[in-house]
Scaffold this motif. Structure first.
Motif, PDB file in Angstrom:
ATOM      1  N   HIS A   1       0.814  -1.207   0.000  1.00  0.00           N
ATOM      2  CA  HIS A   1       0.000   0.000   0.000  1.00  0.00           C
ATOM      3  C   HIS A   1       0.850   1.260   0.000  1.00  0.00           C
ATOM      4  CE1 HIS A   1       0.981  -0.587   4.278  1.00  0.00           C
ATOM      5  NE2 HIS A   1       0.812   0.733   4.396  1.00  0.00           N
ATOM      6  N   GLU A   2       2.130   1.137   0.313  1.00  0.00           N
ATOM      7  CA  GLU A   2       2.988   2.316   0.329  1.00  0.00           C
ATOM      8  C   GLU A   2       3.425   2.747  -1.068  1.00  0.00           C
ATOM      9  OE1 GLU A   2       6.275   1.643   2.849  1.00  0.00           O
ATOM     10  OE2 GLU A   2       5.101   1.518   4.688  1.00  0.00           O
ATOM     11  N   VAL A   3       3.306   1.861  -2.054  1.00  0.00           N
ATOM     12  CA  VAL A   3       3.684   2.223  -3.416  1.00  0.00           C
ATOM     13  C   VAL A   3       2.628   3.157  -3.993  1.00  0.00           C
ATOM     14  CG1 VAL A   3       4.149   1.360  -5.732  1.00  0.00           C
ATOM     15  CG2 VAL A   3       4.925   0.066  -3.747  1.00  0.00           C
ATOM     16  N   LYS A   4       3.042   4.328  -4.383  1.00  0.00           N
ATOM     17  CA  LYS A   4       2.114   5.342  -4.869  1.00  0.00           C
ATOM     18  C   LYS A   4       1.615   4.964  -6.251  1.00  0.00           C
ATOM     19  CE  LYS A   4       3.953   9.122  -6.152  1.00  0.00           C
ATOM     20  NZ  LYS A   4       4.660  10.413  -6.141  1.00  0.00           N
ATOM     21  N   LYS A   5       0.307   5.030  -6.441  1.00  0.00           N
ATOM     22  CA  LYS A   5      -0.300   4.740  -7.728  1.00  0.00           C
ATOM     23  C   LYS A   5      -0.615   6.047  -8.451  1.00  0.00           C
ATOM     24  CE  LYS A   5      -0.388   0.255  -7.288  1.00  0.00           C
ATOM     25  NZ  LYS A   5       0.419  -0.620  -8.155  1.00  0.00           N
ATOM     26  N   ARG A   6      -0.363   6.069  -9.731  1.00  0.00           N
ATOM     27  CA  ARG A   6      -0.618   7.247 -10.536  1.00  0.00           C
ATOM     28  C   ARG A   6      -1.947   7.108 -11.259  1.00  0.00           C
ATOM     29  NH1 ARG A   6       5.418   7.596 -13.322  1.00  0.00           N
ATOM     30  NH2 ARG A   6       6.581   7.185 -11.407  1.00  0.00           N
ATOM     31  N   PRO A   7      -2.470   8.204 -11.820  1.00  0.00           N
ATOM     32  CA  PRO A   7      -3.700   8.098 -12.622  1.00  0.00           C
ATOM     33  C   PRO A   7      -3.503   7.121 -13.768  1.00  0.00           C
ATOM     34  CG  PRO A   7      -3.189  10.397 -12.148  1.00  0.00           C
ATOM     35  CD  PRO A   7      -2.019   9.595 -11.670  1.00  0.00           C
ATOM     36  N   LEU A   8      -4.466   6.234 -13.958  1.00  0.00           N
ATOM     37  CA  LEU A   8      -4.338   5.168 -14.946  1.00  0.00           C
ATOM     38  C   LEU A   8      -4.821   5.647 -16.309  1.00  0.00           C
ATOM     39  CD1 LEU A   8      -5.609   2.124 -12.847  1.00  0.00           C
ATOM     40  CD2 LEU A   8      -3.291   3.023 -13.068  1.00  0.00           C
ATOM     41  N   ILE A   9      -4.086   5.251 -17.348  1.00  0.00           N
ATOM     42  CA  ILE A   9      -4.462   5.548 -18.731  1.00  0.00           C
ATOM     43  C   ILE A   9      -4.387   4.247 -19.520  1.00  0.00           C
ATOM     44  CG2 ILE A   9      -3.827   6.731 -20.858  1.00  0.00           C
ATOM     45  CD1 ILE A   9      -2.872   9.062 -19.308  1.00  0.00           C
ATOM     46  N   GLU A  10      -5.523   3.825 -20.046  1.00  0.00           N
ATOM     47  CA  GLU A  10      -5.585   2.665 -20.935  1.00  0.00           C
ATOM     48  C   GLU A  10      -5.893   3.159 -22.342  1.00  0.00           C
ATOM     49  OE1 GLU A  10      -7.640  -1.443 -20.207  1.00  0.00           O
ATOM     50  OE2 GLU A  10      -9.031  -0.174 -21.340  1.00  0.00           O
ATOM     51  N   VAL A  11      -5.109   2.739 -23.300  1.00  0.00           N
ATOM     52  CA  VAL A  11      -5.268   3.168 -24.685  1.00  0.00           C
ATOM     53  C   VAL A  11      -5.718   1.969 -25.514  1.00  0.00           C
ATOM     54  CG1 VAL A  11      -4.164   4.242 -26.675  1.00  0.00           C
ATOM     55  CG2 VAL A  11      -3.453   4.887 -24.372  1.00  0.00           C
ATOM     56  N   ALA A  12      -6.911   2.072 -26.085  1.00  0.00           N
ATOM     57  CA  ALA A  12      -7.439   1.034 -26.967  1.00  0.00           C
ATOM     58  C   ALA A  12      -7.540   1.603 -28.379  1.00  0.00           C
ATOM     59  CB  ALA A  12      -8.806   0.558 -26.484  1.00  0.00           C
ATOM     60  N   PHE A  13      -7.269   0.777 -29.363  1.00  0.00           N
ATOM     61  CA  PHE A  13      -7.311   1.218 -30.760  1.00  0.00           C
ATOM     62  C   PHE A  13      -7.981   0.129 -31.586  1.00  0.00           C
ATOM     63  CE2 PHE A  13      -3.215  -0.014 -29.089  1.00  0.00           C
ATOM     64  CZ  PHE A  13      -2.897  -1.167 -29.792  1.00  0.00           C
ATOM     65  N   LYS A  14      -8.778   0.586 -32.552  1.00  0.00           N
ATOM     66  CA  LYS A  14      -9.536  -0.343 -33.396  1.00  0.00           C
ATOM     67  C   LYS A  14      -9.429   0.102 -34.844  1.00  0.00           C
ATOM     68  CE  LYS A  14     -14.108  -2.420 -34.040  1.00  0.00           C
ATOM     69  NZ  LYS A  14     -15.505  -2.448 -33.571  1.00  0.00           N
ATOM     70  N   ASP A  15      -8.978  -0.823 -35.693  1.00  0.00           N
ATOM     71  CA  ASP A  15      -8.808  -0.554 -37.132  1.00  0.00           C
ATOM     72  C   ASP A  15      -8.003   0.723 -37.366  1.00  0.00           C
ATOM     73  OD1 ASP A  15     -10.211  -2.821 -37.826  1.00  0.00           O
ATOM     74  OD2 ASP A  15     -12.142  -1.790 -37.866  1.00  0.00           O
ATOM     75  N   LEU A  16      -6.943   0.907 -36.608  1.00  0.00           N
ATOM     76  CA  LEU A  16      -6.120   2.102 -36.718  1.00  0.00           C
ATOM     77  C   LEU A  16      -5.336   2.054 -38.033  1.00  0.00           C
ATOM     78  CD1 LEU A  16      -5.097   4.695 -35.354  1.00  0.00           C
ATOM     79  CD2 LEU A  16      -3.325   3.327 -34.253  1.00  0.00           C
ATOM     80  N   THR A  17      -5.545   3.066 -38.873  1.00  0.00           N
ATOM     81  CA  THR A  17      -4.921   3.129 -40.191  1.00  0.00           C
ATOM     82  C   THR A  17      -4.385   4.533 -40.418  1.00  0.00           C
ATOM     83  OG1 THR A  17      -6.425   1.449 -41.057  1.00  0.00           O
ATOM     84  CG2 THR A  17      -5.251   2.806 -42.666  1.00  0.00           C
ATOM     85  N   LEU A  18      -3.148   4.627 -40.892  1.00  0.00           N
ATOM     86  CA  LEU A  18      -2.540   5.905 -41.227  1.00  0.00           C
ATOM     87  C   LEU A  18      -2.134   5.888 -42.696  1.00  0.00           C
ATOM     88  CD1 LEU A  18      -2.330   6.333 -38.079  1.00  0.00           C
ATOM     89  CD2 LEU A  18      -0.210   7.534 -38.554  1.00  0.00           C
ATOM     90  N   THR A  19      -2.490   6.958 -43.402  1.00  0.00           N
ATOM     91  CA  THR A  19      -2.217   7.074 -44.829  1.00  0.00           C
ATOM     92  C   THR A  19      -1.509   8.379 -45.100  1.00  0.00           C
ATOM     93  OG1 THR A  19      -4.282   5.878 -45.247  1.00  0.00           O
ATOM     94  CG2 THR A  19      -3.220   6.972 -47.132  1.00  0.00           C
ATOM     95  N   LEU A  20      -0.410   8.331 -45.843  1.00  0.00           N
ATOM     96  CA  LEU A  20       0.296   9.543 -46.236  1.00  0.00           C
ATOM     97  C   LEU A  20      -0.579  10.350 -47.192  1.00  0.00           C
ATOM     98  CD1 LEU A  20       3.941   8.250 -46.841  1.00  0.00           C
ATOM     99  CD2 LEU A  20       3.129   9.647 -44.952  1.00  0.00           C
ATOM    100  N   LYS A  21      -0.756  11.637 -46.900  1.00  0.00           N
ATOM    101  CA  LYS A  21      -1.616  12.471 -47.735  1.00  0.00           C
ATOM    102  C   LYS A  21      -0.988  12.752 -49.092  1.00  0.00           C
ATOM    103  CE  LYS A  21      -4.024  14.790 -43.958  1.00  0.00           C
ATOM    104  NZ  LYS A  21      -4.356  16.080 -43.303  1.00  0.00           N
ATOM    105  N   THR A  22       0.332  12.864 -49.129  1.00  0.00           N
ATOM    106  CA  THR A  22       0.988  13.229 -50.385  1.00  0.00           C
ATOM    107  C   THR A  22       1.077  12.050 -51.348  1.00  0.00           C
ATOM    108  OG1 THR A  22       3.133  12.799 -49.340  1.00  0.00           O
ATOM    109  CG2 THR A  22       2.318  15.072 -49.325  1.00  0.00           C
ATOM    110  N   LYS A  23       1.396  10.844 -50.829  1.00  0.00           N
ATOM    111  CA  LYS A  23       1.600   9.688 -51.693  1.00  0.00           C
ATOM    112  C   LYS A  23       0.424   8.720 -51.701  1.00  0.00           C
ATOM    113  CE  LYS A  23       6.623   9.791 -51.087  1.00  0.00           C
ATOM    114  NZ  LYS A  23       7.824   9.032 -50.706  1.00  0.00           N
TER     115      LYS A  23
END
Length: 811
Positions: free
Chosen positions: A192-214
């Motif tokens: 209990h002495e270990v300090k816990k920080r605010p939790l952040i969970e990152v979920a991603f679904k069908d994540l797609t990145l496309t170059l605008k120029t090419k």
């Protein structure tokens, strides 16, 4: 007449009856000697100021560490003695019970040794250590200095003693549990002495990145999540989009079209709303080379930790980072640059990670933090990150072919194929079982991640009949998990059989059609220009867009960060004092050369000599001022992306540069004025030159921010010459006359000439009027010229700051 002339001369000066000016070379010699003495002191003693302060802090820190270590050893001896006493007492009680008891009692599970049941063994240890500390250090306290008392009233030794005592406790806890895990901190997770920080969970679904120029996919259909308290590694061959994936999670997607969903704690929110508690470690080691390791870490902690966090806790955080990263031996060493050797490359890499660790992030993203590190350094870094994960930090890092020992230290794995397709995403413990199910088995004495990446590179052919080609592995992953398969990838499949794409393996299967091949040269050029314009538009829009902060962390304001930036820039200038001295020496010699070559001329009121002065001072001051913003451009981009104040950064740089603005006119005039001996006073010349340096420094800021180093230097040389030629045209046309009103040399030259002309009287008034009429100057406009120069300097600074916050690579 000669006697009258002698009585009007200043002290230490001589007057020649044939001239209208005095010989004041004696004053020039005195100023020269004084300036040379000051420059020599700065050149030789600049580093001593910071070195003495660091030595004083080091003594206090070492004393606190020694005291904490002795206290920890005393606590350990106390526990051993208490345990031995309890064991003897238990054995004696059992012997007495067997001897004198007539009834057979069941042995108690534990013999109470503490009269007060509310107390524990740890409480008794603390009482012993507190009592011992109070005897040795009456001012010491077992509790941390907090907000109940002004933190400035605590001595550094008290704060260091608290920090090192906490570190000794954590080290003892790890030592007790070292047999449980590789890092000895598994038991700390349930503590209990270990300090816990605010939790952040990152979920991603069908994540797609496309170059605008090419119009090309660089990441496609990636689905999964990274969880708090776990370390996720991202692996794959070159061109698999590992860094792109990490940048997408961090919201650094300028120039790309993003599709799919990214959820923060299950909600569709912008990742930039949490940037105050998100750390991003870039692939390059972007640290300040003219600061020490400790100074780099402390600046990041000051500006990014909570503003209401006590100083003792900040010291603890920084000291813990230094110890966990193994930087104790080089904490007071300058990091170094390419020109100046500093710490080693591995240590520099750990400092790069430490800059994000000291701000206590809830989400930590690292781009190849182990590249260039040996096995021992990599394991040291992973242990430090493991401790961060125990506090609930969500850690995701890109790794290139780790060793098997390092590979087993990760919790989860994201394995990407070329083109940014997912091959595996899940627990590290299950990855071999998944590939065994596909018929891909790791040969004996082969590192599993090396084998998988060799398959994805096409170096090793899969032996399984179910996987005919390495390009089918992403399709297998989609089919096994029920993810939708894009239509263009379904076209490459026959019913029941996964067929490889019909194209060269070095070309991504993710390119959108073949429309680019049918485009003409003009259409392709237009698409590139349009894409670059959209990229700049996206950058400006992203920089001006300020999302609502959801991190619940109140970092220091602009004024507090300004003070931190001011201290940092001042230290950097002290370490660059030799370079500053060289700049002053060059300006000193320029004043001597121009002063000896150009004498004051009554016909043009000394305009020719002042024209040369404007060009020389503008050129030298601009070149020197370019370093203020061009040398640490990468560092600024990193700091501004993390939420630090751009205004505080700009104002601190400008404030420290005011020293040069004040001192450089004195250095130049110490030679020029006493060689030319004009009619105007030294004060008048100094004020005009001061405003001129202020003006050209602001212009140098704008050039350094809007251009790269090479073009900025070229413009700094070209502008003073061209603008001065325009301003000194004898019979200018109406267009040139209009343009000259926007040229700063025109107003600087007019101020110099007017200051000289005001000293003419008697018959010399005719000469003055003729010279002013030829130049188009008004003797009453001296203050106007000064105000216009200052106005130009302010406008240039506003333009430079606008470029700083809009054109930088902030995200």
């Amino acid at each position: 007449m000669g006697a009258t002339s002698e009585t009007r001369c200043f002290k230490l000066t001589t007057c020649d009856a044939k001239t209208t000016t005095q010989n004041i070379h004696a004053y020039g010699v005195m100023v020269i000697v004084a300036l040379i003495t000051v420059l020599l002191m700065i050149y030789n003693c600049s580093d001593q100021v910071l070195a003495i302060r660091e030595r004083r802090l080091a003594k206090s820190r070492e004393a606190a560490a020694k005291s904490a270590h002795e206290t920890a050893k005393a606590r350990q001896r106390w526990k051993s003695a208490k345990g031995a006493a309890a064991k003897r007492a238990g054995g004696l009680q059992a012997q007495l019970s067997q001897t004198f008891s007539r009834k057979k009692y069941s042995a108690p599970a534990e013999l109470p040794m503490i009269p007060n049941e509310a107390k524990t063994d740890e409480d008794n240890d603390d009482e012993y250590v507190t009592a011992r500390s109070s005897v040795r250090h009456p001012s010491a306290s077992s509790t941390p200095p907090n907000g109940n008392r002004n933190e400035n009233s605590y001595a550094p030794s008290q704060i260091f003693r608290y920090a090192y005592s906490q570190l000794e406790r954590e080290r003892a806890m790890q030592q007790q549990n070292k047999d449980l895990t590789f890092s000895g901190v598994v038991a700390m997770a349930a503590n209990h002495e270990v300090k816990k920080r605010p939790l952040i969970e990152v979920a991603f679904k069908d994540l797609t990145l496309t170059l605008k120029t090419k119009k090309k996919h660089i990441l496609r259909c990636v689905t999964g999540k990274i969880k708090p308290g776990r370390i996720t590694s991202v692996m794959g061959p070159s061109g698999a989009g590992k860094t792109t994936f990490l940048s997408a999670l961090a919201g650094k997607t300028a120039g790309c079209k993003i599709s799919g969903m990214i959820l923060i704690n299950g909600k569709s929110q912008s990742i930039h709303s949490y940037k105050r508690i998100i750390g991003f470690v870039p692939q390059d080691d972007i640290v300040h080379g003219n600061l020490t390791v400790e100074e780099n870490l402390w600046f990041s902690a000051h500006c990014r930790l909570s503003a209401d966090l006590p100083k003792a806790e900040k010291v603890l955080i920084v000291e813990r980072a230094i110890e966990s990263l193994g930087l104790q031996a080089v904490r007071s060493s300058v990091v170094g640059t390419v020109e100046k050797r500093g710490i080693s490359g591995g240590q520099r890499k750990r400092v790069n990670v430490g800059l994000e660790m000291v701000m206590e992030p809830s989400l930590l993203l690292l781009d190849e933090p182990t590249s260039g590190l040996d096995s021992a350094s990599s394991q040291l870094l992973l242990r430090a990150l493991r401790r961060e994960a125990l506090e609930g930090v969500n850690i995701c890092m890109v790794v290139h072919q780790p060793s098997y020992t390092l590979f087993k230290m990760f919790d989860d794995l994201v394995l990407l194929a070329k083109g940014g397709l997912t091959v595996y995403h899940g627990s590290v413990a299950k990855v071999e079982g998944y590939f065994n199910g596909l018929g891909i088995k790791v040969p004996d004495r082969v590192n599993p991640p090396d084998h998988y990446i060799d398959i994805l590179e096409g170096i090793v052919t899969p032996s399984a009949s179910t996987v005919a080609n390495y390009m089918n592995l992403p399709l297998k992953w989609m089919m096994n998990n029920g993810y939708p398969i894009p239509p263009d990838m379904q076209e490459n499949n026959t019913p029941g059989i996964v067929m490889p794409p019909q194209m060269n393996r070095n070309v991504s299967v993710l390119q959108l059609g073949d429309g680019d091949e049918d485009q003409s040269f003009a259409e392709e050029l237009w698409q590139d220009v349009k894409g670059n314009v959209e990229l700049q538009r996206d950058k400006i829009r992203d920089h001006l867009w300020m999302p609502r902060d959801l991190s619940n962390r109140r970092t220091p304001g602009v004024w507090s960060q300004y003070r931190y930036y001011l201290g940092r820039v001042f230290k950097q200038r002290l370490r660059e004092a030799k370079m500053q001295a060289v700049d002053l020496l060059i300006l000193f010699l320029a004043g001597a050369c121009l002063g000896s070559l150009g004498k004051a001329n009554d016909k043009n009121l000394g305009a020719s000599g002042y024209s040369h002065t404007i060009i020389a001072v503008s050129l030298l001051c601009k070149i020197a001022a370019l370093r203020s913003f061009s040398l640490d451009r990468l560092q600024y981009w990193r700091e501004s992306a993390s939420g630090m104040s751009s205004l505080a950064y700009f104002l601190a740089k400008d404030t420290v540069d005011h020293f040069n603005t004040v001192i450089k006119p004195v250095v130049y005039l110490s030679m020029f004025y006493f060689f030319t001996n004009p009619r105007s006073t030294f004060a008048d010349n100094y004020i005009v030159l001061l405003c001129l340096v202020y003006c050209v420094t602001g212009m140098a800021y704008a050039l350094a921010i809007f251009f790269e180093a090479g073009p900025a230097q070229l413009w700094s040389v070209l502008l003073p010459v061209v603008l001065t030629l325009i301003a000194t045209q004898q019979r200018p046309s109406n267009i040139l006359k209009f343009i000259s009103n926007f040229c700063y040399p025109r107003w600087a030259l007019e101020a110099f000439v007017i200051a000289n002309a005001e000293r003419y009287d008697g018959v010399w008034l005719l000469t003055r009027c003729g010279a002013l009429m030829n130049s188009g100057y008004n003797v009453h406009d001296w203050l106007l010229c000064i105000y216009i120069l200052l106005f130009f300097g302010v406008v240039c600074r506003i333009v430079a700051f606008f470029g700083l916050v809009t054109l930088g690579r902030r995200r």
